[in-house]
Structures are given as C-alpha cells and as structure tokens.
Design a protein around this motif. Structure first.
Motif, PDB file in Angstrom:
ATOM      1  N   GLY A 243       0.804  -1.210   0.000  1.00  0.00           N
ATOM      2  CA  GLY A 243       0.000   0.000   0.000  1.00  0.00           C
ATOM      3  C   GLY A 243       0.838   1.261   0.000  1.00  0.00           C
ATOM      4  N   MET A 244       0.583   2.104  -0.994  1.00  0.00           N
ATOM      5  CA  MET A 244       1.218   3.426  -1.046  1.00  0.00           C
ATOM      6  C   MET A 244       0.190   4.428  -0.538  1.00  0.00           C
ATOM      7  N   VAL A 245       0.075   4.563   0.773  1.00  0.00           N
ATOM      8  CA  VAL A 245      -1.043   5.254   1.395  1.00  0.00           C
ATOM      9  C   VAL A 245      -0.559   6.343   2.345  1.00  0.00           C
ATOM     10  N   PRO A 246      -1.416   7.335   2.626  1.00  0.00           N
ATOM     11  CA  PRO A 246      -1.002   8.457   3.479  1.00  0.00           C
ATOM     12  C   PRO A 246      -0.478   8.057   4.847  1.00  0.00           C
ATOM     13  N   ARG A 247      -0.992   6.986   5.429  1.00  0.00           N
ATOM     14  CA  ARG A 247      -0.557   6.644   6.789  1.00  0.00           C
ATOM     15  C   ARG A 247       0.932   6.300   6.856  1.00  0.00           C
ATOM     16  N   ARG A 248       1.530   5.934   5.737  1.00  0.00           N
ATOM     17  CA  ARG A 248       2.974   5.628   5.735  1.00  0.00           C
ATOM     18  C   ARG A 248       3.823   6.880   5.878  1.00  0.00           C
ATOM     19  N   THR A 249       3.235   8.040   5.590  1.00  0.00           N
ATOM     20  CA  THR A 249       4.057   9.234   5.424  1.00  0.00           C
ATOM     21  C   THR A 249       4.618   9.807   6.716  1.00  0.00           C
ATOM     22  N   SER A 250       4.261   9.241   7.848  1.00  0.00           N
ATOM     23  CA  SER A 250       4.873   9.659   9.111  1.00  0.00           C
ATOM     24  C   SER A 250       5.987   8.717   9.547  1.00  0.00           C
ATOM     25  N   ASP A 251       6.308   7.747   8.700  1.00  0.00           N
ATOM     26  CA  ASP A 251       7.299   6.725   9.013  1.00  0.00           C
ATOM     27  C   ASP A 251       8.653   7.108   8.401  1.00  0.00           C
ATOM     28  N   PRO A 252       9.708   7.244   9.198  1.00  0.00           N
ATOM     29  CA  PRO A 252      11.031   7.576   8.651  1.00  0.00           C
ATOM     30  C   PRO A 252      11.507   6.592   7.591  1.00  0.00           C
ATOM     31  N   ARG A 253      11.048   5.344   7.640  1.00  0.00           N
ATOM     32  CA  ARG A 253      11.414   4.399   6.580  1.00  0.00           C
ATOM     33  C   ARG A 253      10.868   4.870   5.237  1.00  0.00           C
ATOM     34  N   TRP A 254       9.672   5.461   5.257  1.00  0.00           N
ATOM     35  CA  TRP A 254       9.075   5.984   4.027  1.00  0.00           C
ATOM     36  C   TRP A 254       9.832   7.222   3.545  1.00  0.00           C
ATOM     37  N   TRP A 255      10.218   8.068   4.477  1.00  0.00           N
ATOM     38  CA  TRP A 255      10.966   9.259   4.086  1.00  0.00           C
ATOM     39  C   TRP A 255      12.246   8.892   3.337  1.00  0.00           C
ATOM     40  N   ALA A 256      12.897   7.838   3.769  1.00  0.00           N
ATOM     41  CA  ALA A 256      14.171   7.422   3.167  1.00  0.00           C
ATOM     42  C   ALA A 256      13.996   6.418   2.036  1.00  0.00           C
ATOM     43  N   TYR A 257      12.770   6.040   1.747  1.00  0.00           N
ATOM     44  CA  TYR A 257      12.469   4.958   0.805  1.00  0.00           C
ATOM     45  C   TYR A 257      12.923   5.304  -0.611  1.00  0.00           C
TER      46      TYR A 257
END
Length: 381
Positions: A243-257
């Motif tokens: 899932g490429m979803v808004p809830r991921r956007t607070s996760d530092p793993r997503w920021w560095a993805y």
C-alpha cells in the motif's frame, strides 16, 4: 491567508486563488510554482508544515509527492536508451533474464512504460512487510504471472512500474536507480526533489493528513468503493499490495524509501524545474522527448477504472474529462500524486507547473485545487 514568496503582476489572480484555498480551515500547507521559458513567474507557499499548526511552511518545506515522480524514472530510462544501453522495443528479459518467468519473456520496455505490459499489480501474499526490501520485491516481480497478454489491455503500474524500470537501471548502469536520478537529473540542475530523503533533511518534511468532505469525482468515488469492498480486485491489489497510502508518510522508513515510482519528497519549485529543464533540451534529445510525450496508450484503465492516456511514463491531457484535465493546452503532459500533488508542462506555452500540499483531497486524479490554479495560469498567458 497571506502567501509568502513572489508572483509577477500578470499572475496576480493565481496568487489570489492560492491564498483563497486557505479559507478552508482544513487546508494546512501548500506550495505553488509556475515557470515560463524557465523563468519563475509564481513561487508561493503558505500554511503550516506540522499537524499541530506551529511550524510555518517555508520555500524549502518538502512535501510527499507520491507518484508524481514517475516521469523522473521514465526520463532516466530514456537517457539510457539514448546512450545505447537499452532499447524501447527489446524484451525486459534481455537485460533481466529472471523476468522471463511465467510468460513474461516477450514483455517489452515500451509496454512497461506505457502501462500495457500486463503486470500492474502483485497478487497475494501480502507484500507490505517486505516492501522496503528491493531485492525481495524484484524477485517477487520476476516470478509474478501476467494478468493479460502484453499490449492487449491498459493498467497503471502503481508500484510495479518503479521496480521494473529501477531494476533495469541497476542492470545496465550499475547504480541504484534513485542514485542515478539524483546524479544525472536532480543535482546538476539543483532540483529540490528527493527520491529517498537523507536523514539530515528529515526536519524539512511536512506532515501529511486528509480532509473530510472532499469526496472526489464519480470515477474516484467508484474506485474507493472497490478498494474498500473488493479485496481480490486487480485495482485493490495495485494500490494496497503493498500500500502506497497516506498513513505511511509519518514513518522515517518511508521518508528514506528509494522506490522511483511511488515515493519522493519535493518542493513546488523543484517539481516545476524538472519540466523546465526537460523542455530546455536537458536530459534527452528532441526525438526521445517527442517519443516520451506522444500518446502510446489510451482507453479504460483497469487500475484507475477511468479513461486514461499515457506517453512513456507520463500522463497526457484529458480535455474530454474536466476532472482529469490539466486545464492548459492539448499537448500538456506530466503526472499526479496521491492526494493533490501534481507537476506538468505545456510545451506549446513553455509553461512548467508544480503544486504540493499536505492536505489530501478525495480526487484520485487531478485535484480541483491545482486545476483551478492552472486554469488561471492559462488565462493569464
């Protein structure tokens, strides 16, 4: 709300409309940039970058742009085509032999880039736990069966697009695809777009959130109904596995993805600058630019569940569908991101447009906010 930044007198109506957006108390932060012939005519920002409402948005605030980054990896591929390292009509398996599994031996690079390859989604099992593991995901893709005969149907490769094209860059160039894009496209032109944000820039990232009451156009509503109620639908797999979803956007793993089709963070001026540089003749020559922006596929997209037109990794103008129109000229091309971010270019008017926001709307295609702004840009021209 008063916007910060600059706006030439000719585009004063654009500035007013941008400021008027913030009459809605749910609107938290946004940035807008318009360039004409590479010259900045609008560069505005307003609002806040955090959920508490205490951190002002600045010109350098980074917003999640989701799929608006797809043209970047497409242009990177075309750079390698121009260099003779890839061929558009060659099978992907020529460069990535493992990809030939389960009937994919004849899938071409052009088909992947025009979303007609027949591999827009991954079936079960759930791939969310392993989505940050590049090696694992490309092995999954190599083994995945086709959904249809390549070239016979249309389906947006939400995340598969990035893994396939990214792995091809790795195979023929040797660099991580996001490193390639940074070194060959972003850094030389000082474009403030990040495909994997370095930790030192984490503090610049705005927090993403959704607004209530913005239901979107009928196509968007129908797609959301499928995503909520039909877990085995191809569109559900495409958008949720992983899932490429808004809830991921607070996760530092997503920021560095580093996934060069679904995850980037940037400023409005960074997004607009990419298209200005592209139209100025950087990255690829005129012949491949024409190939990039001409129609390669059109029809009812099985993932978006709406009529779509694609070039080679870019979305093309949909003048017959006001909810998917860039509100500029018929040759306009670019890409949207989930929740409102968008960047595109009108080559006839030599205009580049970038809009970023942290307030997600209900439209799956072009959000009414940037659509209103772009229509005013067009009127001013």
């Amino acid at each position: 709300m008063k916007a910060q930044g600059m706006c030439t007198e000719k585009f004063e109506a654009v500035k007013q409309a941008f400021e008027d957006m913030f009459d809605d108390p749910q609107e938290r932060g946004a940035g807008l940039c318009v360039q004409v012939d590479g010259e900045m005519v609008v560069d505005l920002w307003a609002g806040v970058a955090d959920q508490e409402g205490k951190k002002p948005w600045t010109r350098d605030t980074l917003a999640n742009t989701f799929c608006a980054v797809k043209p970047y990896v497409a242009v990177a591929i075309l750079m390698l085509v121009e260099a003779g390292k890839l061929e558009l009509d060659a099978p992907v398996a020529r460069y990535w032999p493992e990809f030939a599994q389960n009937g994919k031996a004849k899938v071409t690079l052009r088909q992947v880039m025009s979303h007609t390859a027949g591999l827009p989604a991954l079936r079960t099992p759930d791939h969310n736990p392993m989505m940050y593991d590049w090696e694992h995901m490309v092995q999954v893709l190599a083994a995945e069966p086709l959904w249809w005969e390549p070239g016979t149907d249309l389906g947006y490769g939400t995340s598969t697009f990035g893994w396939i094209l990214g792995e091809l860059i790795r195979r023929v160039d040797g660099r991580d695809p996001c490193v390639f894009i940074h070194e060959e496209i972003l850094t030389p032109h000082d474009l403030d777009v990040h495909l994997g944000v370095d930790e030192q820039h984490f503090h610049r990232i705005a927090r993403f959130d959704s607004a209530t009451g913005r239901v979107g156009d009928p196509y968007s509503q129908a797609l959301r109904t499928v995503l909520k109620n039909e877990p085995a639908h191809i569109a559900t797999y495409a958008f949720t596995n992983p899932g490429m979803v808004p809830r991921r956007t607070s996760d530092p793993r997503w920021w560095a993805y580093r996934q060069p089709a679904v995850c980037a963070h940037g400023t409005a001026h960074g997004l607009a600058g990419f298209y200005s540089a592209l139209m100025a003749g950087h990255f690829i020559g005129r012949e491949l630019l024409s190939e990039f922006t001409r129609e390669h596929s059109h029809g009812m997209d099985r993932i978006w569940m709406r009529p779509m037109r694609y070039g080679l990794g870019c979305m093309l103008e949909q003048q017959r569908d006001p909810t998917a129109s860039h509100a500029m000229g018929p040759s306009t091309f670019g890409h949207i991101g989930l929740g409102g971010p968008i960047s595109f270019a009108d080559p006839e008017r030599r205009v580049s447009f970038g809009f970023v926001t942290t307030t997600s709307g209900g439209h799956m295609m072009i959000d009414p906010r940037p659509s209103r702004l772009s229509s005013l840009v067009y009127a001013a021209l």
